[in-house]
Design a protein around this motif. Structure first.
Motif, short mmCIF file in Angstrom:
data_model
loop_
_atom_site.label_atom_id
_atom_site.label_comp_id
_atom_site.label_asym_id
_atom_site.label_seq_id
_atom_site.Cartn_x
_atom_site.Cartn_y
_atom_site.Cartn_z
N GLY A 164 0.80 -1.23 0.00
CA GLY A 164 0.00 0.00 0.00
C GLY A 164 0.83 1.28 0.00
N GLY A 165 2.16 1.12 0.03
CA GLY A 165 3.04 2.29 0.00
C GLY A 165 3.21 2.98 1.35
N ASP A 166 2.80 2.32 2.43
CA ASP A 166 2.87 2.95 3.75
C ASP A 166 4.05 2.48 4.60
N LEU A 167 4.73 1.41 4.20
CA LEU A 167 5.82 0.88 5.02
C LEU A 167 7.03 1.82 5.02
N ILE A 168 7.43 2.29 3.88
CA ILE A 168 8.62 3.15 3.81
C ILE A 168 8.41 4.45 4.57
N PRO A 169 7.27 5.14 4.43
CA PRO A 169 7.05 6.33 5.27
C PRO A 169 7.08 6.01 6.77
N LEU A 170 6.54 4.86 7.15
CA LEU A 170 6.57 4.45 8.55
C LEU A 170 8.01 4.24 9.02
N LEU A 171 8.80 3.58 8.18
CA LEU A 171 10.21 3.35 8.52
C LEU A 171 10.98 4.66 8.59
#
Length: 179
Positions: A164-171
């Motif tokens: 969903g493209g949310d992992l990298i911003p979370l990291l």
């Protein structure tokens, strides 16, 4: 409270612990592996341990106040706070689990420095797994991933965030990657 403050000030790093607490042992081991000299007070093994536990409960606001880590005489927090200060991604895993390897590979491919606790190789792995089940409920799945000290979930949740493209911003927000 005065007794706790006196004990907490006797060394640069003081940990109030219980000999039967696996999270206490994890926290103690972290400091040991970092080469940090700590003073550990096992409150279940000292004469006034119940009084100290009550004072720590009032101080931390938790019914189970251990581990309680003090640095420079100041309360820093428990395992979750120490881990979030020390590292960004922690994975509780098993060496025989293919989904664990998949999640680990994803983080390595993203350039994330992860700490992996292989529960089937840890001397107290079953205790840690039991603590995770107590903390997270009976449907706790391995791998269990924490990012920035927050529980994120297992394989399905990590892959969903990534796709969903949310992992990298979370990291990024946890300081795990700088991309």
């Amino acid at each position: 409270m005065e007794r706790v403050n006196n004990l907490a000030s006797e060394s640069a790093v003081v940990i109030f612990s219980k000999s039967s607490c696996c999270m206490c042992h994890t926290t103690e081991r972290l400091f040991s592996e970092l080469g940090v000299k700590t003073v550990v007070h096992e409150i279940d093994e000292i004469a006034n341990g119940k009084e100290i536990e009550q004072a720590l409960s009032r101080l931390t606001g938790r019914t189970t106040p251990v581990p309680a880590v003090f640095i420079g005489g100041r309360l820093i927090g428990s395992t979750d706070k120490i881990m979030s200060l020390h590292l960004s991604v922690v994975i509780f895993s098993k060496t025989s689990c293919c989904m664990c390897h998949t999640v680990q590979s994803l983080f390595y491919d993203l350039g994330v420095n992860i700490v992996i606790h292989e529960l089937d190789q840890e001397p107290r792995g079953r205790d840690i797994e039991g603590a995770l089940v107590q903390l997270l409920g009976p449907n706790t799945a391995i791998p269990t991933v924490f990012i920035g000290g927050m529980l994120i979930g297992s394989t399905e949740r990590i892959m969903s965030l990534h796709l969903g493209g949310d992992l990298i911003p979370l990291l990024r927000s946890a300081g795990a990657i700088w991309l």
